[in-house]
Motif scaffolding. Structure first.
Motif, short mmCIF file in Angstrom:
data_model
loop_
_atom_site.label_atom_id
_atom_site.label_comp_id
_atom_site.label_asym_id
_atom_site.label_seq_id
_atom_site.Cartn_x
_atom_site.Cartn_y
_atom_site.Cartn_z
N GLU A 3 15.09 -23.98 4.03
CA GLU A 3 15.29 -24.87 5.31
C GLU A 3 16.73 -25.67 5.28
OE1 GLU A 3 12.80 -24.78 2.92
OE2 GLU A 3 11.12 -24.38 4.22
N GLN A 4 17.04 -26.12 4.27
CA GLN A 4 18.35 -26.88 4.15
C GLN A 4 19.24 -25.89 4.48
OE1 GLN A 4 18.77 -29.16 0.29
NE2 GLN A 4 16.81 -29.46 0.39
N GLU A 36 14.13 -36.32 12.62
CA GLU A 36 14.22 -36.98 11.24
C GLU A 36 14.12 -36.08 10.14
OE1 GLU A 36 15.79 -39.73 8.89
OE2 GLU A 36 15.51 -40.16 11.23
N THR A 37 13.53 -35.31 10.26
CA THR A 37 13.46 -34.05 9.14
C THR A 37 14.49 -33.18 9.11
OG1 THR A 37 11.01 -33.79 9.44
CG2 THR A 37 12.00 -32.05 8.36
N VAL A 38 15.14 -32.85 10.26
CA VAL A 38 16.37 -32.19 10.46
C VAL A 38 17.51 -32.89 9.69
CG1 VAL A 38 18.19 -31.29 11.85
CG2 VAL A 38 15.67 -30.78 12.22
N ARG A 39 17.50 -34.34 9.90
CA ARG A 39 18.46 -35.00 9.49
C ARG A 39 18.31 -35.14 8.00
NH1 ARG A 39 16.79 -38.50 13.91
NH2 ARG A 39 18.66 -38.66 15.49
N SER A 40 17.16 -35.29 7.46
CA SER A 40 17.23 -35.39 5.97
C SER A 40 17.47 -34.13 5.32
CB SER A 40 15.48 -35.56 5.61
OG SER A 40 15.32 -35.45 4.11
N ARG A 41 17.09 -32.97 6.17
CA ARG A 41 17.48 -31.51 5.41
C ARG A 41 19.15 -31.38 5.41
NH1 ARG A 41 13.45 -27.72 8.92
NH2 ARG A 41 11.49 -28.33 7.74
N CYS A 67 13.89 -25.38 15.50
CA CYS A 67 13.11 -25.32 14.27
C CYS A 67 11.69 -25.82 14.51
CB CYS A 67 13.73 -25.79 13.01
SG CYS A 67 15.45 -25.13 12.50
N ALA A 72 16.45 -29.40 15.69
CA ALA A 72 15.26 -29.73 15.80
C ALA A 72 14.32 -29.01 16.67
CB ALA A 72 14.80 -31.17 16.03
N ALA A 78 10.82 -28.81 14.43
CA ALA A 78 10.77 -29.83 13.45
C ALA A 78 10.99 -31.23 13.94
CB ALA A 78 11.63 -29.43 12.28
N PRO A 79 10.57 -32.42 13.58
CA PRO A 79 11.03 -33.55 13.70
C PRO A 79 12.45 -33.71 13.54
CG PRO A 79 8.89 -33.93 12.58
CD PRO A 79 9.45 -32.50 12.59
#
Length: 206
Positions: free
Chosen positions: A148-149, A175-180, A170, A167, A172-173
Motif C-alpha cells: 500500500e505504501q 488521510e490514509t493516503v497521506r499516512s501511507r 485506491c 485516494a 481510500a480516505p
C-alpha cells in the motif's frame, strides 16, 4: 498550462470510461478502441516503475493490459478511467519488479540498481546523475515497502498523482493516503541516509 493538460486528460478519461462500458458489454470494436487509448498510459506507468531500458517493459505492459481488462467490470467511477488503469498498471509493474528482485536478490549488486532516471527536464550531467541515483533509490524502496505504501509512493512520485487522485483511485480516505505517503517518504529518507552517495539528495527529494 498544467491545468489545461489536466483538463484534457479528464475529458479523455471520461471518453475512455464510456468506451470501457461498451467494452464490458461485449463490443469488440470498443475493446480494441479502449486498448489503443489506454495503452500509452499503461506503458508510461510501467516505464516509471521498471525503468524505460528494462528488458521486460513491453511484456509487463501487455500484462497490465490484461489486468486492466479483467478489472473493468469492477470500475465504479470513483476515479477517472485513466487513474483507475494507471493504478492497476503500477501495481502490476511493482509485482513484476518484486518477482524479478526475488529471483535476482542473491546475486544483486549495487551497480544493478543504477537504472535510468525518471523523466526530468534537467540536462546538466550532475543533475542527470542525481536524478538517476534518486530513481534507483526509489525503485529499490518500492521492492521493500508494504504494497500500500509502495503504491502510494509510485503514484505520487512517479506518475504525479495528487493525494485526492490517489485516494479516488485506491478508494481510500485522503488521510490514509497521506499516512501511507508519510511513512513511505520516511523510508525513502532512511534509504538515502543509509547510502553516503545519496545523502546530498535529501534536500532535493524533500
Amino acid at each position: 498550462m498544467l491545468r489545461l493538460v489536466r483538463s484534457q486528460e479528464v475529458e479523455r478519461a471520461d471518453a475512455l470510461a464510456e468506451i470501457a462500458r461498451a467494452a464490458v458489454a461485449g463490443d469488440a470494436v470498443a475493446v480494441r478502441t479502449f486498448i489503443l487509448g489506454i495503452g500509452p498510459h499503461l506503458l508510461r506507468s510501467v516505464r516509471r516503475v521498471l525503468g524505460s531500458a528494462h528488458s521486460d517493459v513491453d511484456d509487463v505492459a501487455q500484462e497490465c493490459t490484461v489486468a486492466v481488462m479483467d478489472a473493468l467490470p469492477t470500475y465504479r467511477g470513483q476515479s477517472t478511467m485513466l487513474h483507475f488503469a494507471c493504478r492497476i498498471a503500477v501495481l502490476t509493474a511493482m509485482k513484476a519488479l518484486r518477482r524479478e528482485r526475488a529471483r535476482k536478490r542473491p546475486f544483486l549488486r549495487e551497480h544493478e540498481l543504477e537504472l535510468d532516471s525518471l523523466a526530468s527536464s534537467a540536462h546538466h550531467p550532475e543533475s542527470e546523475l542525481s536524478a538517476r541515483a534518486t530513481a534507483a533509490a526509489l525503485r529499490d524502496l518500492l521492492d521493500r515497502l508494504p504494497l500500500e505504501q509502495a503504491e502510494a509512493l509510485a503514484l505520487h512520485c512517479a506518475l504525479g498523482f495528487s493525494v485526492a487522485e490517489i485516494a479516488s483511485a485506491c478508494e481510500a480516505p485522503a488521510e490514509t493516503v497521506r499516512s501511507r505517503l508519510r511513512l513511505a517518504k520516511h523510508a525513502l529518507r532512511a534509504r538515502i541516509l543509509g547510502d553516503p552517495r545519496l545523502t546530498e539528495l535529501l534536500e532535493e527529494s524533500s
